[in-house]
Scaffold this motif. Structure first.
Motif, short mmCIF file in Angstrom:
data_model
loop_
_atom_site.label_atom_id
_atom_site.label_comp_id
_atom_site.label_asym_id
_atom_site.label_seq_id
_atom_site.Cartn_x
_atom_site.Cartn_y
_atom_site.Cartn_z
N GLU A 92 0.77 -1.45 -0.01
CA GLU A 92 0.06 -0.02 -0.02
C GLU A 92 0.85 1.28 0.17
OE1 GLU A 92 -3.32 0.11 -0.55
OE2 GLU A 92 -3.19 -1.82 -0.87
N PHE A 93 1.83 1.31 0.88
CA PHE A 93 2.78 2.54 0.77
C PHE A 93 3.38 2.57 -0.56
CE2 PHE A 93 2.71 2.02 5.41
CZ PHE A 93 3.17 3.62 5.87
N ILE A 94 3.97 1.61 -1.27
CA ILE A 94 4.25 1.63 -2.64
C ILE A 94 3.40 2.28 -3.44
CG2 ILE A 94 5.31 0.39 -4.48
CD1 ILE A 94 6.59 -1.64 -2.08
N ALA A 95 2.25 1.78 -3.52
CA ALA A 95 1.35 2.39 -4.62
C ALA A 95 0.93 3.86 -3.95
CB ALA A 95 0.06 1.59 -4.36
N LEU A 96 1.28 4.07 -2.83
CA LEU A 96 0.75 5.47 -2.68
C LEU A 96 1.92 6.44 -2.96
CD1 LEU A 96 -0.94 7.66 -1.11
CD2 LEU A 96 0.21 7.04 1.34
N TYR A 97 3.49 5.94 -2.72
CA TYR A 97 4.45 6.70 -3.01
C TYR A 97 4.56 6.92 -4.79
CZ TYR A 97 7.20 7.17 1.23
OH TYR A 97 7.47 7.62 2.35
N GLU A 98 3.85 5.81 -5.40
CA GLU A 98 3.92 5.84 -6.83
C GLU A 98 3.07 7.11 -7.26
OE1 GLU A 98 3.84 3.02 -10.59
OE2 GLU A 98 2.79 2.28 -8.69
N THR A 99 1.86 6.99 -6.62
CA THR A 99 0.74 7.99 -6.72
C THR A 99 1.27 9.47 -6.41
OG1 THR A 99 -0.97 6.48 -6.45
CG2 THR A 99 -1.65 8.73 -6.49
N VAL A 100 1.86 9.53 -5.47
CA VAL A 100 2.39 10.85 -4.98
C VAL A 100 3.41 11.26 -6.02
CG1 VAL A 100 3.60 12.29 -3.30
CG2 VAL A 100 1.88 10.73 -2.66
N ASN A 101 4.28 10.35 -6.16
CA ASN A 101 5.33 10.92 -7.25
C ASN A 101 5.03 11.25 -8.75
OD1 ASN A 101 7.41 10.29 -5.48
ND2 ASN A 101 7.77 8.20 -6.16
N ASN A 102 3.95 10.59 -9.27
CA ASN A 102 3.24 10.82 -10.38
C ASN A 102 2.64 12.19 -10.32
OD1 ASN A 102 4.14 8.52 -11.66
ND2 ASN A 102 2.55 7.27 -11.29
N TYR A 103 1.83 12.46 -9.30
CA TYR A 103 1.06 13.75 -9.03
C TYR A 103 2.21 14.78 -8.87
CZ TYR A 103 -2.13 17.24 -7.01
OH TYR A 103 -2.72 18.27 -6.74
N THR A 104 3.10 14.71 -8.15
CA THR A 104 4.21 15.74 -8.35
C THR A 104 5.00 16.13 -9.47
OG1 THR A 104 5.84 14.56 -6.93
CG2 THR A 104 4.38 15.51 -5.70
N LYS A 105 4.84 15.08 -10.40
CA LYS A 105 5.67 15.28 -11.64
C LYS A 105 5.01 16.21 -12.63
CE LYS A 105 7.84 10.85 -12.25
NZ LYS A 105 7.75 9.46 -13.18
N ASN A 106 3.70 16.57 -12.45
CA ASN A 106 3.04 17.49 -13.04
C ASN A 106 3.00 18.93 -12.84
OD1 ASN A 106 2.08 15.05 -14.74
ND2 ASN A 106 0.42 14.83 -13.45
#
Length: 106
Positions: A92-106
């Motif tokens: 769950e943490f990995i999925a969350l970090y992936e989402t946050v990382n993708n969100y902050t790229k934009n």
């Protein structure tokens, strides 16, 4: 292999799984999602090894072989259950970090 050795294997594999799951979270935190997922898979493999030993002990008892309940066995079961929970939360943490990382790229 005697009972104590089997119990220690459960503890060892479970500890390895938990440590590897923690490394997976750290990799995700460092934005290396590919490595995080690889480590999570390794944690799954360690849990599979622990589960095989646990299953052997359960099957032994089903066959009528006495499996002595001891504090060490309870400790091993506790390690295994906590490692499973920790691995699931790491996913769950990995999925969350992936989402946050993708969100902050934009």
């Amino acid at each position: 292999m005697n009972m104590e050795e089997q119990i220690m294997q459960i503890i060892l594999f479970s500890g390895n799984a938990k440590s590897t799951a923690f490394e997976a979270i750290q990799a995700a935190k460092d934005k290396d999602i590919e490595q995080a997922n690889a480590l999570l898979e390794k944690a799954n493999e360690e849990l599979g090894s622990a589960h095989k030993v646990q299953t052997f002990l359960i099957q032994s008892e089903i066959r009528g072989e006495k499996v002595e309940t001891s504090l060490l066995l309870i400790h091993a079961q506790d390690h295994l259950m906590n490692a499973i929970t920790f691995k699931d939360l790491a996913g769950e943490f990995i999925a969350l970090y992936e989402t946050v990382n993708n969100y902050t790229k934009n």
